[in-house]
Design a protein around this motif. Structure first.
Motif, PDB file in Angstrom:
ATOM      1  N   ILE A 144       0.835  -1.201   0.000  1.00  0.00           N
ATOM      2  CA  ILE A 144       0.000   0.000   0.000  1.00  0.00           C
ATOM      3  C   ILE A 144       0.871   1.253   0.000  1.00  0.00           C
ATOM      4  CG2 ILE A 144      -1.566   1.375   1.450  1.00  0.00           C
ATOM      5  CD1 ILE A 144      -2.946  -1.270   2.225  1.00  0.00           C
ATOM      6  N   LEU A 145       1.894   1.247   0.841  1.00  0.00           N
ATOM      7  CA  LEU A 145       2.784   2.412   0.931  1.00  0.00           C
ATOM      8  C   LEU A 145       3.643   2.555  -0.318  1.00  0.00           C
ATOM      9  CD1 LEU A 145       3.759   4.739   2.696  1.00  0.00           C
ATOM     10  CD2 LEU A 145       5.426   3.179   3.711  1.00  0.00           C
ATOM     11  N   ASP A 146       4.272   1.456  -0.736  1.00  0.00           N
ATOM     12  CA  ASP A 146       5.161   1.506  -1.900  1.00  0.00           C
ATOM     13  C   ASP A 146       4.427   1.949  -3.164  1.00  0.00           C
ATOM     14  OD1 ASP A 146       7.265   0.688  -0.357  1.00  0.00           O
ATOM     15  OD2 ASP A 146       7.315  -1.372  -1.119  1.00  0.00           O
ATOM     16  N   SER A 147       3.183   1.501  -3.321  1.00  0.00           N
ATOM     17  CA  SER A 147       2.426   1.821  -4.535  1.00  0.00           C
ATOM     18  C   SER A 147       2.109   3.304  -4.641  1.00  0.00           C
ATOM     19  CB  SER A 147       1.125   1.012  -4.580  1.00  0.00           C
ATOM     20  OG  SER A 147       0.245   1.400  -3.540  1.00  0.00           O
ATOM     21  N   ARG A 148       2.208   4.016  -3.532  1.00  0.00           N
ATOM     22  CA  ARG A 148       1.961   5.456  -3.525  1.00  0.00           C
ATOM     23  C   ARG A 148       3.245   6.270  -3.634  1.00  0.00           C
ATOM     24  NH1 ARG A 148      -2.148   2.882  -1.643  1.00  0.00           N
ATOM     25  NH2 ARG A 148      -4.216   3.828  -1.471  1.00  0.00           N
ATOM     26  N   ILE A 149       4.305   5.752  -3.031  1.00  0.00           N
ATOM     27  CA  ILE A 149       5.545   6.523  -2.960  1.00  0.00           C
ATOM     28  C   ILE A 149       6.496   6.231  -4.117  1.00  0.00           C
ATOM     29  CG2 ILE A 149       7.635   6.860  -1.579  1.00  0.00           C
ATOM     30  CD1 ILE A 149       5.925   6.616   0.894  1.00  0.00           C
ATOM     31  N   LYS A 150       6.591   4.966  -4.546  1.00  0.00           N
ATOM     32  CA  LYS A 150       7.512   4.626  -5.638  1.00  0.00           C
ATOM     33  C   LYS A 150       7.259   5.429  -6.917  1.00  0.00           C
ATOM     34  CE  LYS A 150       9.304  -0.016  -4.673  1.00  0.00           C
ATOM     35  NZ  LYS A 150       9.372  -1.400  -5.193  1.00  0.00           N
ATOM     36  N   PRO A 151       5.980   5.628  -7.303  1.00  0.00           N
ATOM     37  CA  PRO A 151       5.753   6.437  -8.513  1.00  0.00           C
ATOM     38  C   PRO A 151       6.300   7.853  -8.373  1.00  0.00           C
ATOM     39  CG  PRO A 151       3.775   5.215  -7.948  1.00  0.00           C
ATOM     40  CD  PRO A 151       4.716   5.055  -6.791  1.00  0.00           C
ATOM     41  N   ILE A 152       6.150   8.434  -7.187  1.00  0.00           N
ATOM     42  CA  ILE A 152       6.654   9.795  -6.969  1.00  0.00           C
ATOM     43  C   ILE A 152       8.175   9.814  -7.065  1.00  0.00           C
ATOM     44  CG2 ILE A 152       6.728  11.733  -5.361  1.00  0.00           C
ATOM     45  CD1 ILE A 152       4.080  10.729  -4.197  1.00  0.00           C
ATOM     46  N   ASP A 153       8.810   8.799  -6.484  1.00  0.00           N
ATOM     47  CA  ASP A 153      10.276   8.729  -6.539  1.00  0.00           C
ATOM     48  C   ASP A 153      10.785   8.595  -7.975  1.00  0.00           C
ATOM     49  OD1 ASP A 153      10.425   8.932  -3.790  1.00  0.00           O
ATOM     50  OD2 ASP A 153      10.627   6.780  -3.444  1.00  0.00           O
ATOM     51  N   LEU A 154      10.090   7.777  -8.777  1.00  0.00           N
ATOM     52  CA  LEU A 154      10.486   7.611 -10.174  1.00  0.00           C
ATOM     53  C   LEU A 154      10.348   8.923 -10.940  1.00  0.00           C
ATOM     54  CD1 LEU A 154       9.000   4.171 -11.310  1.00  0.00           C
ATOM     55  CD2 LEU A 154      11.407   4.813 -11.221  1.00  0.00           C
ATOM     56  N   ILE A 155       9.208   9.587 -10.738  1.00  0.00           N
ATOM     57  CA  ILE A 155       8.965  10.850 -11.428  1.00  0.00           C
ATOM     58  C   ILE A 155       9.964  11.911 -10.973  1.00  0.00           C
ATOM     59  CG2 ILE A 155       7.305  12.753 -11.639  1.00  0.00           C
ATOM     60  CD1 ILE A 155       5.088  10.530 -11.506  1.00  0.00           C
ATOM     61  N   PHE A 156      10.252  11.941  -9.680  1.00  0.00           N
ATOM     62  CA  PHE A 156      11.216  12.904  -9.145  1.00  0.00           C
ATOM     63  C   PHE A 156      12.577  12.725  -9.807  1.00  0.00           C
ATOM     64  CE2 PHE A 156      14.711  13.747  -6.188  1.00  0.00           C
ATOM     65  CZ  PHE A 156      14.482  15.081  -5.872  1.00  0.00           C
ATOM     66  N   SER A 157      13.006  11.483  -9.958  1.00  0.00           N
ATOM     67  CA  SER A 157      14.333  11.231 -10.532  1.00  0.00           C
ATOM     68  C   SER A 157      14.419  11.749 -11.965  1.00  0.00           C
ATOM     69  CB  SER A 157      14.662   9.735 -10.488  1.00  0.00           C
ATOM     70  OG  SER A 157      13.787   8.994 -11.317  1.00  0.00           O
ATOM     71  N   VAL A 158      13.334  11.602 -12.729  1.00  0.00           N
ATOM     72  CA  VAL A 158      13.333  12.096 -14.116  1.00  0.00           C
ATOM     73  C   VAL A 158      13.336  13.621 -14.138  1.00  0.00           C
ATOM     74  CG1 VAL A 158      12.068  12.132 -16.299  1.00  0.00           C
ATOM     75  CG2 VAL A 158      12.143  10.030 -14.948  1.00  0.00           C
ATOM     76  N   LEU A 159      12.526  14.218 -13.296  1.00  0.00           N
ATOM     77  CA  LEU A 159      12.457  15.677 -13.234  1.00  0.00           C
ATOM     78  C   LEU A 159      13.806  16.276 -12.850  1.00  0.00           C
ATOM     79  CD1 LEU A 159       9.051  16.092 -11.351  1.00  0.00           C
ATOM     80  CD2 LEU A 159       9.471  16.633 -13.742  1.00  0.00           C
ATOM     81  N   GLU A 160      14.428  15.683 -11.824  1.00  0.00           N
ATOM     82  CA  GLU A 160      15.693  16.217 -11.326  1.00  0.00           C
ATOM     83  C   GLU A 160      16.805  16.044 -12.362  1.00  0.00           C
ATOM     84  OE1 GLU A 160      18.016  16.034  -7.109  1.00  0.00           O
ATOM     85  OE2 GLU A 160      17.587  14.097  -8.056  1.00  0.00           O
ATOM     86  N   LYS A 161      16.876  14.854 -12.961  1.00  0.00           N
ATOM     87  CA  LYS A 161      17.939  14.569 -13.924  1.00  0.00           C
ATOM     88  C   LYS A 161      17.878  15.486 -15.133  1.00  0.00           C
ATOM     89  CE  LYS A 161      17.864  10.963 -16.724  1.00  0.00           C
ATOM     90  NZ  LYS A 161      17.898   9.570 -17.228  1.00  0.00           N
ATOM     91  N   ASN A 162      16.667  15.791 -15.559  1.00  0.00           N
ATOM     92  CA  ASN A 162      16.486  16.575 -16.789  1.00  0.00           C
ATOM     93  C   ASN A 162      16.177  18.045 -16.532  1.00  0.00           C
ATOM     94  OD1 ASN A 162      16.366  14.424 -19.154  1.00  0.00           O
ATOM     95  ND2 ASN A 162      15.196  13.554 -17.438  1.00  0.00           N
ATOM     96  N   ASN A 163      16.204  18.427 -15.241  1.00  0.00           N
ATOM     97  CA  ASN A 163      15.868  19.809 -14.878  1.00  0.00           C
ATOM     98  C   ASN A 163      14.538  20.228 -15.512  1.00  0.00           C
ATOM     99  OD1 ASN A 163      16.302  22.247 -13.526  1.00  0.00           O
ATOM    100  ND2 ASN A 163      17.300  23.174 -15.308  1.00  0.00           N
ATOM    101  N   LYS A 164      13.565  19.317 -15.458  1.00  0.00           N
ATOM    102  CA  LYS A 164      12.254  19.536 -16.056  1.00  0.00           C
ATOM    103  C   LYS A 164      11.366  20.290 -15.067  1.00  0.00           C
ATOM    104  CE  LYS A 164       8.272  18.753 -18.243  1.00  0.00           C
ATOM    105  NZ  LYS A 164       7.865  19.402 -19.511  1.00  0.00           N
ATOM    106  N   LYS A 165      10.740  21.357 -15.535  1.00  0.00           N
ATOM    107  CA  LYS A 165       9.834  22.134 -14.695  1.00  0.00           C
ATOM    108  C   LYS A 165       8.388  21.905 -15.134  1.00  0.00           C
ATOM    109  CE  LYS A 165      13.011  24.104 -12.222  1.00  0.00           C
ATOM    110  NZ  LYS A 165      13.186  23.732 -10.799  1.00  0.00           N
ATOM    111  N   LEU A 166       7.594  21.337 -14.231  1.00  0.00           N
ATOM    112  CA  LEU A 166       6.161  21.185 -14.466  1.00  0.00           C
ATOM    113  C   LEU A 166       5.439  22.460 -14.043  1.00  0.00           C
ATOM    114  CD1 LEU A 166       5.710  17.669 -12.808  1.00  0.00           C
ATOM    115  CD2 LEU A 166       5.725  18.114 -15.273  1.00  0.00           C
ATOM    116  N   ASN A 167       4.264  22.655 -14.598  1.00  0.00           N
ATOM    117  CA  ASN A 167       3.419  23.751 -14.115  1.00  0.00           C
ATOM    118  C   ASN A 167       2.847  23.417 -12.746  1.00  0.00           C
ATOM    119  OD1 ASN A 167       3.890  25.196 -16.453  1.00  0.00           O
ATOM    120  ND2 ASN A 167       2.077  24.389 -17.485  1.00  0.00           N
ATOM    121  N   ALA A 168       2.603  22.126 -12.510  1.00  0.00           N
ATOM    122  CA  ALA A 168       2.113  21.694 -11.197  1.00  0.00           C
ATOM    123  C   ALA A 168       2.159  20.180 -11.099  1.00  0.00           C
ATOM    124  CB  ALA A 168       0.679  22.181 -10.950  1.00  0.00           C
TER     125      ALA A 168
END
Length: 303
Positions: free
Chosen positions: A87-111
């Motif tokens: 239950i916990l991993d299914s909520r947090i792992k997606p955020i961690d994956l997305i964070f890694s892509v955003l950080e690596k590529n210096n990608k800025k989302l609107n929200a």
């Protein structure tokens, strides 16, 4: 060119309704899927695999907004140690994956907008009205939501506006909470659970999706917002209203707590407890609920 909204959990109950609303509002929609799916003119599908920590980076890089809905169902299975972890991993792992892509590529989302739950206030029943400033509880539901929201804060640390939607029980046609209840109540065997005094904060699926839409369109929204009707509905009131709509008064005795604990284990907390929750903060942003009457809402969902 239409702005793109990427959804995690896009094939679920909320995700499907939200996809339709986003498309109607003129957005393009992308959905992360665990299986290979052919994209259509309206929806682009990207592959991800949480078990392998894999995500198609193009899904994130092409997004203007991300709405995170993915997560294992809270009341689908008994809360074993493994189930709690899932239950916990299914909520947090997606955020961690997305964070890694955003950080690596210096990608800025609107929200970045994430689901959360009113369960953050804990599996207890009291007359206290919980607001977004109420401290998280220390039980399983409370700590799960707290860790969930803390993971979202990592996205915020990249300078991206983040919104957390603390959702109550979602009511809608064919799926969600009512899907499990209607067969029993329709057959005349509906019953009140436990004392029946536990509060049941609810929201119609359309109102919830409108809150998500507002969260990406209104740049003033940031942080947590409770998404539920503040009408002090209890399990008893909800059960009796639903039974009446099927033409009978509840005749069965209340299902005793010990029986629910026997069959559900620790998970029984989710149905035997419930708090009052304030929706004042989201309403102060100018949002107006369209479904505020329990009986009329249930009629909309079952007729």
């Amino acid at each position: 060119m239409a702005q793109n909204v990427l959804l995690t959990g896009g094939s679920g109950f909320i995700g499907k309704h939200l996809t339709d609303m986003l498309l109607e509002a003129g957005y393009s929609v992308s959905i992360l899927s665990r299986s290979e799916r052919e994209s259509s003119e309206a929806i682009t599908y990207y592959k991800w695999d949480l078990n392998k920590n894999y995500i198609d980076e193009n899904a994130v890089l092409n997004a203007d907004y991300i709405i995170h809905l993915a997560g294992e169902g809270i009341v689908e299975k008994r809360w074993t140690a493994k189930r709690k972890k899932d239950i916990l991993d299914s909520r947090i792992k997606p955020i961690d994956l997305i964070f890694s892509v955003l950080e690596k590529n210096n990608k800025k989302l609107n929200a970045f907008v994430s689901a959360s739950a009113v369960g953050i206030y804990g599996a207890v029943t009291s007359h206290k009205i919980c607001t977004e400033n109420t401290p998280p509880a220390n039980d399983f539901l409370g700590t799960t939501c707290q860790k969930w929201e803390s993971a979202v804060d990592k996205i915020g640390s990249l300078g991206i506006r983040t919104v957390k939607i603390r959702t109550g029980i979602v009511l809608g046609k064919d799926e969600g909470f009512l899907k499990k209840m209607i067969p029993t109540f329709k057959s005349g065997f509906g019953a009140v659970l436990g004392s029946g005094k536990q509060y049941l904060p609810w929201i119609h699926i359309d109102d919830l999706c409108r809150i998500y839409l507002k969260s990406i369109e209104d740049e003033k929204l940031e942080g947590p917002y409770n998404a539920c009707i503040t009408d002090n509905t209890t399990n008893s009131r909800f059960s009796k209203t639903l039974a009446n709509l099927f033409g009978y008064s509840i005749w069965l005795p209340k299902v005793p707590p010990f029986l629910l604990k026997l069959f559900l284990g620790e998970m029984s907390q989710a149905v035997l407890t419930g708090q009052r929750v304030s929706s004042e903060k989201i309403q102060q942003t100018g949002f107006e609920f369209r479904f505020t009457d329990l009986e009329k809402t249930l009629i909309n969902c079952i007729k």
